[in-house]
Design an enzyme around this catalytic site. Structure first.
Site, PDB file in Angstrom:
ATOM      1  N   SER A 111       0.847  -1.182   0.000  1.00 24.39           N
ATOM      2  CA  SER A 111       0.000   0.000   0.000  1.00 24.39           C
ATOM      3  C   SER A 111       0.886   1.235   0.000  1.00 24.39           C
ATOM      4  CB  SER A 111      -0.924   0.008   1.222  1.00 24.39           C
ATOM      5  OG  SER A 111      -1.845  -1.065   1.160  1.00 24.39           O
ATOM      6  N   HIS A 116       5.231  11.961  -8.993  1.00 25.95           N
ATOM      7  CA  HIS A 116       6.444  12.453  -9.637  1.00 25.95           C
ATOM      8  C   HIS A 116       6.034  13.516 -10.650  1.00 25.95           C
ATOM      9  CE1 HIS A 116       8.694   9.050  -7.944  1.00 25.95           C
ATOM     10  NE2 HIS A 116       7.688   8.295  -8.339  1.00 25.95           N
ATOM     11  N   CYS A 139      -3.901  -2.395  -0.684  1.00 24.39           N
ATOM     12  CA  CYS A 139      -4.172  -3.815  -0.485  1.00 24.39           C
ATOM     13  C   CYS A 139      -5.179  -3.935   0.646  1.00 24.39           C
ATOM     14  CB  CYS A 139      -2.886  -4.561  -0.139  1.00 24.39           C
ATOM     15  SG  CYS A 139      -3.096  -6.357  -0.010  1.00 24.39           S
TER      16      CYS A 139
END
EC number: 4.1.1.50
Length: 264
Positions: A111, A116, A139
């Site tokens: 997780s 970026h 998850c």
């Protein structure tokens, strides 16, 4: 968006849900000085600190607990932030020489939220672009789609490319495998109507593989919104036409993912 009744699971929900959100901002800079000013402006507006605050809010929206944050501003431009999150509350693990429990390692590994940024420009055409890539991977029962509306409004992008996929499986109490735990026919199901009305959208979905892909391009075009350091009043009629054509071509190339001939 999900009216499906809850299914009682056997053990932990092992489904991994991945949301990839790519946004583009396009700008026309008439001179090298304007281009440098635009990149400096983008670097300032989307610095690592502000991106961190955006990701923290994403974590709040999806109900995740932040475990660790790494952030960096780059020279000459760009920034990145990586955030590890967990579905449950943070639990202090006692110091021990033995390895950490496997469940803790999985929680850390699977997780995370990352962003970026990529400012760039055409070497001679006056076009500058800014791209931000955001990935939200969870998850368990956490759904990254809950944060999509907030991400769209945070960046107000000219173009968005969004991917969502579900991997793995979990089991109900009878051992029956569940490869997805919520209803979805399109990523557009999770985009508010007022935002959908602003964009032209294309879907490419592979339902049997739980892969969903949506492209979005802003419908309304106002040249003044794409000029940095001046307005269209400072341009001649021919310059307005040429600049408009350059910007629309750039947007179409990004939207369709291919280079196009001049005059398209």
């Amino acid at each position: 968006m999900n009216d499906t009744p809850h299914v009682k699971l056997h053990g932990f929900n092992n489904l991994t849900k991945s949301l990839s959100f790519n946004m583009y901002d396009i700008c026309y800079t008439k001179t090298p000085k304007e281009r440098e000013a635009y990149i400096s402006y983008i670097d300032d507006v989307y610095n690592a600190e502000r991106l961190t605050n955006i990701l923290k809010h994403v974590a709040d929206i999806i109900g995740a607990h932040v475990l660790n944050i790494a952030k960096q501003d780059y020279v000459p431009q760009g920034a990145s932030v990586t955030m590890l999150v967990s579905e449950g509350p943070v639990v202090e693990v006692p110091q021990a020489e033995a390895p950490l429990p496997e469940a803790v390692v999985l929680s850390l590994d699977k997780s995370h939220i990352t962003v970026h940024t990529y400012p760039e420009y055409h070497p001679s055409d006056g076009i500058s672009t800014f791209r931000a890539d955001i990935d939200v991977v969870t998850c368990g029962e956490i759904s990254p789609l809950k944060a999509l509306d907030y991400l769209i409004q945070s960046f107000e992008a000219d173009i968005m490319i969004i991917d969502y996929r579900v991997r793995g499986f979990t089991r109900d109490i009878h051992g029956y495998k569940l490869f997805i735990d919520h209803d979805i026919t399109s990523i557009q199901n999770y985009i508010p109507e007022d935002i959908r009305e602003k964009y032209d959208m294309i879907d490419v979905n592979i339902y049997q593989e739980n892969i969903f892909h949506t492209k979005c391009k802003l419908r309304q075009f106002d040249l003044d919104n794409y000029l940095f350091g001046h307005t269209k009043d400072a341009l001649s009629k021919q310059e307005v036409e040429e600049t408009t054509a350059k910007l629309k071509r750039e947007m179409d190339e990004i939207f369709y993912g291919k280079n196009m001939p001049s005059g398209f």
